[in-house]
Motif scaffolding. Structure first.
Motif, PDB file in Angstrom:
ATOM      1  N   ASP A   8       0.820  -1.217   0.000  1.00  0.00           N
ATOM      2  CA  ASP A   8       0.000   0.000   0.000  1.00  0.00           C
ATOM      3  C   ASP A   8       0.854   1.268   0.000  1.00  0.00           C
ATOM      4  N   GLN A  39      -1.141   4.337  -0.917  1.00  0.00           N
ATOM      5  CA  GLN A  39      -2.549   4.026  -0.667  1.00  0.00           C
ATOM      6  C   GLN A  39      -2.778   3.633   0.792  1.00  0.00           C
ATOM      7  N   LEU A  42      -6.348   2.950   3.177  1.00  0.00           N
ATOM      8  CA  LEU A  42      -7.543   2.789   2.345  1.00  0.00           C
ATOM      9  C   LEU A  42      -8.250   1.467   2.573  1.00  0.00           C
ATOM     10  N   SER A  45     -10.566  -1.327  -0.037  1.00  0.00           N
ATOM     11  CA  SER A  45     -11.412  -0.518  -0.912  1.00  0.00           C
ATOM     12  C   SER A  45     -11.145  -0.835  -2.375  1.00  0.00           C
ATOM     13  N   THR A  47     -11.649   0.579  -6.517  1.00  0.00           N
ATOM     14  CA  THR A  47     -11.824   1.758  -7.357  1.00  0.00           C
ATOM     15  C   THR A  47     -12.952   1.471  -8.337  1.00  0.00           C
ATOM     16  N   THR A  67      -5.997   0.819  -5.780  1.00  0.00           N
ATOM     17  CA  THR A  67      -5.750   0.418  -4.400  1.00  0.00           C
ATOM     18  C   THR A  67      -5.037  -0.934  -4.352  1.00  0.00           C
ATOM     19  N   TYR A 103      -7.890  -0.728   9.046  1.00  0.00           N
ATOM     20  CA  TYR A 103      -7.573   0.411   8.189  1.00  0.00           C
ATOM     21  C   TYR A 103      -6.546   0.057   7.113  1.00  0.00           C
ATOM     22  N   GLY A 105      -4.137  -0.919   4.220  1.00  0.00           N
ATOM     23  CA  GLY A 105      -4.100  -1.378   2.842  1.00  0.00           C
ATOM     24  C   GLY A 105      -3.201  -2.583   2.663  1.00  0.00           C
TER      25      GLY A 105
END
Length: 256
Positions: A8, A39, A42, A45, A47, A67, A103, A105
C-alpha cells in the motif's frame, strides 16, 4: 512456486523492494502489481468510479493507478496467466496490529488474495517514529524467508490468512517468533485544523499516543518484546456467540 507481490506504500517503496528480495529467496517466479502512489489507510477498498490504469514496467512488474485490492484483482485476473501460489503484501512501513488491521491497505492486499482462494500473508515492519523514519528492513529480510516457508506448510481453513509483524530491533536482538491473537488499542486519531493561504479551514488526521491491551499473547505485546508476531486472521466476521441471543430476542417479535 509463483508469488504475487503488492503493497500500500506504492511501487517505489523501500518496503516493496525488501519484499521482492524476500520473495526471491523462495522462487524466481515473482510478479509485482503495486499501486502507483501511496494508498495507506484505504483498507479493503475498490476503485469503482475511475478507470484502472495499468503501467508495465518490465516483464513481471506492473504499477496500477488503484488500491492494493485493485492490484491483487488485476494481478490474478488480468496480468498472470494462472493464479499464484502465494500473495505477499508489504513490507509495510510501520506495524499493522490490533485495530489498525481494519484500516490497513497492506492487510487488505492479503484479504483480497484470500478471497481469490490464494494463501496470503501481510508483512509489516515496526520502527521508531521519534527522531525521523529509520526502518530496520534487515529484520524482515533476515527472518521472513524461513518463516514464510514454514507457514506455507500450515493447512489453513478457508478465508484465513497470516498477519506478520516484525519488531523494531536489530536482527541480533530478536527474541523469537510468537503466534498471537489480535490485540486492542484505543482510538488514536485526532483532527488538526489548519488554514490555507486564503484563510479557509482544512483538516489533517493525526496519530497521537495510544494505549491499549498489551496482554501477553497479543500481537502488540509480542512486537513490544522484540518478537515476530504471527497472527492468523479470518474473514468471517460473524459473532457466533451472539447468534442464539439475537434469535431469542427476535423469536417472539413481529417482523412484518
Amino acid at each position: 512456486m509463483r508469488i504475487l507481490l503488492t503493497n500500500d506504500d506504492g511501487i517505489h517503496a523501500e518496503g516493496l523492494a525488501a519484499l521482492e528480495r524476500i520473495a526471491r529467496e523462495l522462487t524466481d517466479d515473482v510478479w509485482i502489481v503495486a499501486p502507483e502512489t501511496d494508498q495507506s489507510g484505504l483498507a479493503h477498498s475498490l476503485t469503482l468510479s475511475e478507470p484502472l490504469r495499468l503501467r508495465k514496467i518490465d516483464e513481471k512488474r506492473f504499477a496500477l493507478r488503484g488500491t492494493p485490492t485493485d492490484c491483487v484483482i488485476m494481478g490474478v485476473r488480468e496480468v498472470l496467466d494462472r493464479k499464484p501460489d502465494l500473495v505477499l503484501s508489504g513490507v509495510n512501513v510501520g506495524a499493522n496490529m490490533a485495530d489498525d488491521v481494519t484500516y490497513s491497505g497492506t492487510v487488505a492486499g492479503a484479504i483480497e488474495g484470500t478471497l481469490q482462494g490464494i494463501k496470503s500473508m501481510a508483512l509489516s515492519q515496526a520502527y521508531n517514529h521519534a527522531g525521523g523514519r529509520v526502518v530496520p528492513w534487515e529484520v524482515a529480510e533476515s527472518f521472513a524467508p524461513k518463516l514464510i516457508r514454514q507457514l506455507m506448510d500450515v493447512e489453513l481453513p478457508d478465508w484465513t490468512f497470516f498477519n506478520i509483524n516484525f519488531p523494531n530491533c536489530a536482527p541480533s536482538d530478536l527474541q523469537g517468533v510468537e503466534v498471537t491473537a489480535q490485540g486492542k488499542l484505543d482510538f488514536g486519531l485526532t483532527i488538526e485544523e489548519r488554514a490555507d493561504g486564503r484563510g479557509f479551514p482544512y483538516y489533517w488526521l493525526r496519530f497521537g499516543e495510544r494505549k491499549g491491551d498489551f496482554r501477553a499473547g497479543t500481537d502488540i505485546h509480542a512486537v513490544k518484546n522484540q518478537k515476530i508476531s504471527v497472527t492468523p486472521l479470518k474473514l468471517d466476521l460473524t459473532d457466533y456467540s451472539v447468534l442464539d441471543r439475537v434469535q431469542r430476542a427476535l423469536s417472539g417479535g413481529d417482523t412484518d
